[in-house]
Design an enzyme around this catalytic site. Structure first.
Site, PDB file in Angstrom:
ATOM      1  N   GLY A 237      -8.137  -4.084   4.427  1.00 55.75           N
ATOM      2  CA  GLY A 237      -7.012  -4.942   4.074  1.00 55.75           C
ATOM      3  C   GLY A 237      -7.330  -6.248   3.378  1.00 55.75           C
ATOM      4  CD  GLU A 271     -10.556   2.089   9.096  1.00 55.21           C
ATOM      5  OE1 GLU A 271     -10.706   3.083   9.812  1.00 55.21           O
ATOM      6  OE2 GLU A 271      -9.443   1.568   8.882  1.00 55.21           O
ATOM      7  N   PRO A 272     -13.002  -1.274   4.478  1.00 54.19           N
ATOM      8  CG  PRO A 272     -14.893  -2.154   3.436  1.00 54.19           C
ATOM      9  CD  PRO A 272     -14.438  -1.451   4.694  1.00 54.19           C
ATOM     10  N   GLY A 273     -11.245  -1.011   1.410  1.00 51.42           N
ATOM     11  CA  GLY A 273     -11.014  -0.195   0.221  1.00 51.42           C
ATOM     12  C   GLY A 273     -10.956  -1.121  -0.981  1.00 51.42           C
ATOM     13  CE1 TYR A 314       2.609  -0.537  -2.986  1.00 48.91           C
ATOM     14  CE2 TYR A 314       0.859  -0.627  -4.612  1.00 48.91           C
ATOM     15  CZ  TYR A 314       1.438  -0.042  -3.506  1.00 48.91           C
ATOM     16  OH  TYR A 314       0.837   1.043  -2.934  1.00 48.91           O
ATOM     17  CB  CYS A 341      11.270   7.926 -20.632  1.00 52.24           C
ATOM     18  SG  CYS A 341      10.657   8.544 -22.183  1.00 52.24           S
ATOM     19  CD  GLU A 342      10.866   6.134 -14.412  1.00 52.89           C
ATOM     20  OE1 GLU A 342      11.443   5.230 -13.772  1.00 52.89           O
ATOM     21  OE2 GLU A 342      10.737   7.292 -13.986  1.00 52.89           O
TER      22      GLU A 342
END
Ligand SMILES: *Cc1c(COP(=O)(O)O)cnc(C)c1O
Length: 411
Positions: A237, A271-273, A314, A341-342
């Site tokens: 996190g 648990e680093p990502g 996000y 196309c958004e």
């Protein structure tokens, strides 16, 4: 690992324009040195204490990147059977793999047990029962930790806050002791640890500290009940500075505050990502068109929300920079958007950039985590290639997808 030499932006010792020429755009580019340095920061933070640094491979699961981390001695934090498969293939020892997730299927649990992973981070009592039953069938013992939801608010985007009251993750903090008492009655379960992971892109130490104190209270109560906890898994996190002014925490700062809360003989799991891989990777893209519409400037690039969904999903910010310094002082305010196309398909809004030409290249920075990993073929756009740079050597670690790939598995 990005720096200008004269007018050209380099990653390590390779000119980014050379990568664009050789591999085409859009393309994800990674610095090996940055990965190695980021991992070393965690090693230092662990400071000879017993424990493991388990890379959260959902942030980036390219096999070559996993292989680098496995060779450095990392463990892996996985969230699916597929991730366990990838990590084993990449050379992680099963004895260093932990497995979290609220919806592990029986097939996934069986696969994990047969491969003898270190432990399951269990998120419900029904899951515990299922693990116990499958372990019994296989005549195996399953090592577990409960993932506890400590009810703290990490002050991050709501979609990546996981330790708050009312999220789907973990066992309610108030029911933790009962859950362990229940697990103790299960013949094929070995209680090994306790786990919490409160969210992602966290920039403040206080929620970690608050969560750790709550977890320690549970550990003490368990001790009274005769349950010994070997591993304390404090999750991942840690955030990075997506915007230059942002203050963020380093692994040693996290360790110095949180680890003393626990008994010193506990084994620690990180648990680093994101904090391992986010700032080691960047998305290199090309200006396709420029236009002025509705009193706004738009730069349309060849990377879209299917390649990098974070801004759309996000509202997240990624610094965007030209890879050639311009001597023109003329700057414009512009949105940088993709071809999808958004209307939500943007890479950056209201950015001030020097005037760019068609065919110029832009680097969308710090996209190594949850970049390629969250990409899709939406709008039938083949998956992007990935290039790993090690000093003056660039290696293709994933080929660019082809139109034919789009039809793969269609019947
Ligand atoms: C995603 C995840 C992580 C990693 O989070 P980062 O913010 O990338 O460090 C760690 N543990 C668990 C259980 C996760 O789901």
């Amino acid at each position: 690992m990005l720096n200008f030499v004269d007018v050209d932006l380099y990653i390590e010792k390779i000119k980014l324009s050379d990568i664009a020429k050789k591999y085409g755009t859009a393309v994800f580019v990674y610095s090996k040195k940055k990965i190695v340095d980021n991992f070393a920061n965690y090693k230092k933070a662990l400071n000879k204490k017993k424990g493991l640094i388990c890379f959260a491979c959902k942030a980036n699961s390219n096999g070559k990147i996993l292989e680098i981390l496995a060779k450095l001695g990392a463990g892996a934090d996985t969230t699916s059977g597929g991730e366990i498969f990838r990590c084993l293939k990449a050379g992680f020892s099963a004895s260093k793999i932990v497995y979290a997730g609220v919806g592990k299927t029986s097939e996934e649990i069986e696969y994990a047990l047969k491969n003898k992973i270190l432990m399951f981070n269990v998120e419900s009592l029904e899951e515990l029962d299922t693990i116990n039953n499958i372990a019994a069938k296989l005549k195996a013992k399953a090592k577990i930790a409960f993932r506890i939801n400590p009810h703290v608010d990490p002050d991050t985007h709501q979609n990546i806050a996981t330790g708050k009251k009312g999220t789907k993750f973990g066992i309610d903090y108030n029911e933790a002791v009962e859950a362990y008492d229940y697990a103790k009655t299960k013949k094929n379960i070995i209680i090994s640890g306790i786990h919490f992971h409160i969210g992602s892109q966290i920039l403040d130490i206080r929620p970690y500290e608050a969560a750790a104190q709550k977890i320690q209270k549970i550990i003490l109560q368990l001790q009274k009940n005769g349950i010994k906890i070997e591993y304390v898994n404090i999750g991942g996190g840690l955030g990075i500075a997506y915007e230059k002014w942002q203050e963020y925490l380093l692994p040693h700062e996290l360790a110095e505050t949180v680890l003393p809360i626990f008994d010193k003989n506990k084994k620690i799991i990180f648990e680093p990502g994101r904090s391992i891989i986010a700032d080691a990777g960047h998305l290199l893209s090309k200006v396709i068109y420029r236009k002025f519409s509705g009193e706004k400037n738009f730069i349309i690039v060849d990377a879209g929300m299917n390649d990098l969904v974070r801004p759309a999903l996000y509202g997240s910010y990624h610094e965007i920079v030209p890879i050639k310094k311009s001597n023109i002082n003329n700057k414009i305010k512009t949105d940088i958007v993709g071809p999808i196309c958004e209307s939500g398909d943007f890479m950056g809004k209201d950015r001030t950039l020097s005037l760019l030409e068609q065919g110029d290249f832009l680097l969308i920075k710090n996209t190594g985590a949850y970049g390629f990993a969250m990409s899709s073929q939406y709008n039938s756009r083949p998956m992007l290639p990935e290039v790993l740079v090690d000093k003056d050597k660039a290696t293709l670690i994933r080929k660019r997808g082809t139109f034919k790939d789009l039809l793969l598995n269609e019947v």
